[in-house]
Design an enzyme around this catalytic site. Sequence first.
Site, PDB file in Angstrom:
ATOM      1  N   ASP A  68      96.973  36.726  45.173  1.00 15.20           N
ATOM      2  CA  ASP A  68      97.844  35.985  44.261  1.00 15.20           C
ATOM      3  C   ASP A  68      97.937  36.639  42.893  1.00 15.20           C
ATOM      4  O   ASP A  68      97.203  37.592  42.593  1.00 15.20           O
ATOM      5  CB  ASP A  68      97.361  34.525  44.140  1.00 15.20           C
ATOM      6  CG  ASP A  68      95.841  34.414  43.974  1.00 15.20           C
ATOM      7  OD1 ASP A  68      95.213  35.404  43.591  1.00 15.20           O
ATOM      8  OD2 ASP A  68      95.296  33.326  44.235  1.00 15.20           O
ATOM      9  N   ASN A 137      89.601  22.001  44.452  1.00 15.81           N
ATOM     10  CA  ASN A 137      90.543  21.085  45.109  1.00 15.81           C
ATOM     11  C   ASN A 137      90.890  21.536  46.533  1.00 15.81           C
ATOM     12  O   ASN A 137      91.825  21.032  47.131  1.00 15.81           O
ATOM     13  CB  ASN A 137      91.818  20.931  44.275  1.00 15.81           C
ATOM     14  CG  ASN A 137      92.603  22.236  44.168  1.00 15.81           C
ATOM     15  OD1 ASN A 137      92.156  23.282  44.647  1.00 15.81           O
ATOM     16  ND2 ASN A 137      93.767  22.181  43.535  1.00 15.81           N
ATOM     17  N   HIS A 139      91.882  24.605  47.438  1.00  8.51           N
ATOM     18  CA  HIS A 139      92.891  25.659  47.587  1.00  8.51           C
ATOM     19  C   HIS A 139      92.259  26.980  48.012  1.00  8.51           C
ATOM     20  O   HIS A 139      91.101  27.264  47.687  1.00  8.51           O
ATOM     21  CB  HIS A 139      93.765  25.804  46.342  1.00  8.51           C
ATOM     22  CG  HIS A 139      93.180  26.522  45.173  1.00  8.51           C
ATOM     23  ND1 HIS A 139      93.551  26.253  43.878  1.00  8.51           N
ATOM     24  CD2 HIS A 139      92.256  27.515  45.059  1.00  8.51           C
ATOM     25  CE1 HIS A 139      92.903  27.042  43.055  1.00  8.51           C
ATOM     26  NE2 HIS A 139      92.108  27.821  43.743  1.00  8.51           N
ATOM     27  N   GLU A 144      97.923  25.219  46.714  1.00  9.82           N
ATOM     28  CA  GLU A 144      97.433  23.944  46.216  1.00  9.82           C
ATOM     29  C   GLU A 144      97.630  22.847  47.263  1.00  9.82           C
ATOM     30  O   GLU A 144      98.377  23.025  48.234  1.00  9.82           O
ATOM     31  CB  GLU A 144      98.188  23.572  44.924  1.00  9.82           C
ATOM     32  CG  GLU A 144      98.091  24.620  43.804  1.00  9.82           C
ATOM     33  CD  GLU A 144      96.704  24.677  43.149  1.00  9.82           C
ATOM     34  OE1 GLU A 144      95.708  24.321  43.790  1.00  9.82           O
ATOM     35  OE2 GLU A 144      96.644  25.091  41.974  1.00  9.82           O
TER      36      GLU A 144
HETATM   37  C1  GLP Z   1      91.200  30.886  41.637  1.00 10.53           C
HETATM   38  C2  GLP Z   1      91.866  31.848  42.656  1.00 10.53           C
HETATM   39  C3  GLP Z   1      91.302  31.646  44.021  1.00 10.53           C
HETATM   40  C4  GLP Z   1      89.811  31.410  43.875  1.00 10.53           C
HETATM   41  C5  GLP Z   1      89.561  30.074  43.273  1.00 10.53           C
HETATM   42  C6  GLP Z   1      88.093  29.782  42.973  1.00 10.53           C
HETATM   43  O1  GLP Z   1      92.068  30.256  40.800  1.00 10.53           O
HETATM   44  N1  GLP Z   1      93.290  31.838  42.727  1.00 10.53           N
HETATM   45  O2  GLP Z   1      91.579  32.759  44.837  1.00 10.53           O
HETATM   46  O3  GLP Z   1      89.187  31.450  45.143  1.00 10.53           O
HETATM   47  O4  GLP Z   1      90.426  29.852  42.180  1.00 10.53           O
HETATM   48  O5  GLP Z   1      87.633  30.494  41.870  1.00 10.53           O
HETATM   49  P1  GLP Z   1      86.092  30.680  41.572  1.00 10.53           P
HETATM   50  O6  GLP Z   1      85.571  31.569  42.642  1.00 10.53           O
HETATM   51  O7  GLP Z   1      86.027  31.322  40.231  1.00 10.53           O
HETATM   52  O8  GLP Z   1      85.472  29.342  41.614  1.00 10.53           O
END
Ligand code: GLP
Length: 263
Positions: A68, A137, A139, A144
């Site tokens: 992304d 959440n 995702h 989302e």
């Molecule tokens: C981000 C990314 C995801 C990631 C998630 C968790 O916003 N777009 O790919 O897995 O949120 O992030 P973290 O590993 O810092 O908790």
Amino acid sequence: MEVIICPNAHRVGEVAAAKAARIAAAIGPKVVLGVATGSSPVQTFAELARLAKAGELDLSQASAFALDEYVGIAEGHPQSYHQIIRKTVTEPMGLDPARVHVPDGFADDLATACAAYEEAIAAAGGVDIQFLGLGTNGHIGFNEPTSSLSSRTRIKTLAARTRQDNARFFASIEDVPRHCLTQGLGTIMDARHVILVATGSGKAHAIAQVIEGPITAMFPGSVLQLHQQATIVIDEEAAAELALAEYFKQTYANLPDWQRVSL
Ligand code: GLP
């Protein structure tokens, strides 16, 4: 779904990397990696970089596709996923930058950029090993809640929860972009192997929903229950709300040696 519960976050990185390295070795140096941002996979990527530098893993011809990218910040912004992937994947693993792809969230025509990204993944032969983190959440990527379970790369609006979670990377929540491009759940499901890593108590509820809850667009990561080669590597804190935690531990402890990730 294979669930591996590790004693701590450091071990999560080691186990996820060892699992990926074993798969990559079987595929060969032209392995196609699917890479994620966020803090979760950072240790896994560092361990893969260590294996590559030590000559234990050949990534010399590997390609990578990021999940992304934000829309609404400059490509040079330190929090753009172009920059994050360069720092956490391309440089430490020694990948050829020409073979590392991130959705073009800076394009004038975002729909065309999304279609081109899907075509580029297909042209590379598809993703062999997709690394994933998990949003609080539920995702994966930036899919989302209520994302179509068969979605492809497209523009999405970030959930309020995601913007709050990611505000720690920006000066204030006002600076967190509202939009992004993300591979769809259908795109992610096309990867041949998926390795999701999650650590810490903040992920415990989402992990329980993804592994033991119903398959629902309200918890997008739950679509992985339909994947034939999905491995979830978590620490004790992230495993805290799993009803079957003991079963997963017993299963891993009693795996035949040839199935166990050796460290
Ligand atoms: C981000 C990314 C995801 C990631 C998630 C968790 O916003 N777009 O790919 O897995 O949120 O992030 P973290 O590993 O810092 O908790």
